[in-house]
Design a protein around this motif. Sequence first.
Motif, short mmCIF file in Angstrom:
data_model
loop_
_atom_site.label_atom_id
_atom_site.label_comp_id
_atom_site.label_asym_id
_atom_site.label_seq_id
_atom_site.Cartn_x
_atom_site.Cartn_y
_atom_site.Cartn_z
N LEU A 12 0.72 -1.07 0.50
CA LEU A 12 0.22 -0.35 0.01
C LEU A 12 0.86 1.01 0.20
CD1 LEU A 12 -2.41 -1.30 2.70
CD2 LEU A 12 -3.06 -0.55 0.02
N ALA A 13 2.06 1.48 0.73
CA ALA A 13 2.77 2.11 0.58
C ALA A 13 3.53 2.77 -0.55
CB ALA A 13 3.56 1.93 2.02
N GLU A 14 3.89 1.87 -0.81
CA GLU A 14 4.75 1.58 -2.60
C GLU A 14 3.66 2.73 -3.25
OE1 GLU A 14 8.26 -1.36 -2.26
OE2 GLU A 14 6.25 -2.38 -2.77
N ARG A 15 2.70 1.93 -3.16
CA ARG A 15 1.48 2.32 -4.33
C ARG A 15 1.37 4.25 -4.13
NH1 ARG A 15 -3.24 -1.23 -6.86
NH2 ARG A 15 -2.44 0.94 -7.77
N SER A 16 1.11 4.38 -3.03
CA SER A 16 1.16 5.65 -2.78
C SER A 16 2.29 6.31 -3.40
CB SER A 16 0.76 5.75 -1.09
OG SER A 16 1.17 5.45 -0.22
N ASN A 22 0.35 6.44 9.09
CA ASN A 22 -0.27 5.47 9.66
C ASN A 22 -1.74 5.22 9.56
OD1 ASN A 22 0.12 3.27 11.24
ND2 ASN A 22 1.12 3.96 13.08
N LEU A 23 -2.14 6.58 10.14
CA LEU A 23 -3.79 6.19 9.68
C LEU A 23 -4.78 5.86 8.83
CD1 LEU A 23 -6.58 8.61 11.66
CD2 LEU A 23 -6.46 8.34 9.70
N GLU A 24 -3.99 6.64 7.66
CA GLU A 24 -4.30 5.79 6.41
C GLU A 24 -4.07 4.86 6.03
OE1 GLU A 24 -4.44 10.31 3.49
OE2 GLU A 24 -2.05 9.78 4.25
N LEU A 25 -2.69 4.53 6.16
CA LEU A 25 -2.75 3.04 6.07
C LEU A 25 -3.25 1.89 6.62
CD1 LEU A 25 -0.01 1.57 4.69
CD2 LEU A 25 1.75 1.74 6.05
N GLN A 26 -3.06 2.09 8.03
CA GLN A 26 -4.40 1.91 9.01
C GLN A 26 -5.65 1.03 8.71
OE1 GLN A 26 -3.65 -0.15 11.90
NE2 GLN A 26 -1.37 0.19 12.55
N LYS A 67 4.60 4.15 14.20
CA LYS A 67 4.08 5.17 14.79
C LYS A 67 5.24 6.13 14.80
CE LYS A 67 5.71 2.26 18.71
NZ LYS A 67 5.54 2.07 20.30
N ILE A 68 6.24 5.91 14.30
CA ILE A 68 7.89 6.79 14.41
C ILE A 68 7.69 8.49 13.49
CG2 ILE A 68 9.33 5.73 15.37
CD1 ILE A 68 10.64 4.83 12.50
N PHE A 69 6.55 7.52 12.99
CA PHE A 69 5.97 8.79 11.68
C PHE A 69 5.33 9.63 12.54
CE2 PHE A 69 7.68 5.32 9.27
CZ PHE A 69 9.16 6.46 8.85
N VAL A 74 4.44 7.46 6.46
CA VAL A 74 5.37 6.41 6.17
C VAL A 74 6.58 5.72 5.79
CG1 VAL A 74 5.18 4.21 6.77
CG2 VAL A 74 3.40 5.38 7.90
N GLY A 75 7.62 6.15 6.01
CA GLY A 75 8.49 5.87 5.23
C GLY A 75 8.83 4.48 5.38
#
Length: 148
Positions: A12-16, A22-26, A67-69, A74-75
Amino acid sequence: MTVPVLSAARRLAERSGWSLSNLELQKILYLAHMFYLGRHGGEPLVPGYFEAWDYGPVHPSLYHRAKIFGSDPVGNVFHEAPELPAGPEREILDEAYDSLGKAGPGRLVNATHRRGGAWDTHYVPGERHCIIPNADILREYQGLGNAA
């Protein structure tokens, strides 16, 4: 077949283009999980469980990795997570991203906070560790008018 949660998040993160918080990813992962449960006879997309937190469903192991982000995008903290091969798991993640990747946090929170839905029935304000059973997530999917 379940896929590692960090591999799903990586997809998902790569596609974005690494633009999801983090909220959006969750939330996107949760909705992909819901639809996978519904379309694959209750088979989960990712192992483990989601919990009902203040801002919606959260997969704890993904949360702790990202969570560090804070609220920033999110990296790539998923270096060791294997890339997903072609298949129905990757397809549902791609479909979820294509449908929801640009929805924004507000719309995603609304989509996961349906009255009477799985998150709503297990949410206790201010509490964490309130597990949302997959059976309830599946029931919410079916209640949306989707055939199991």
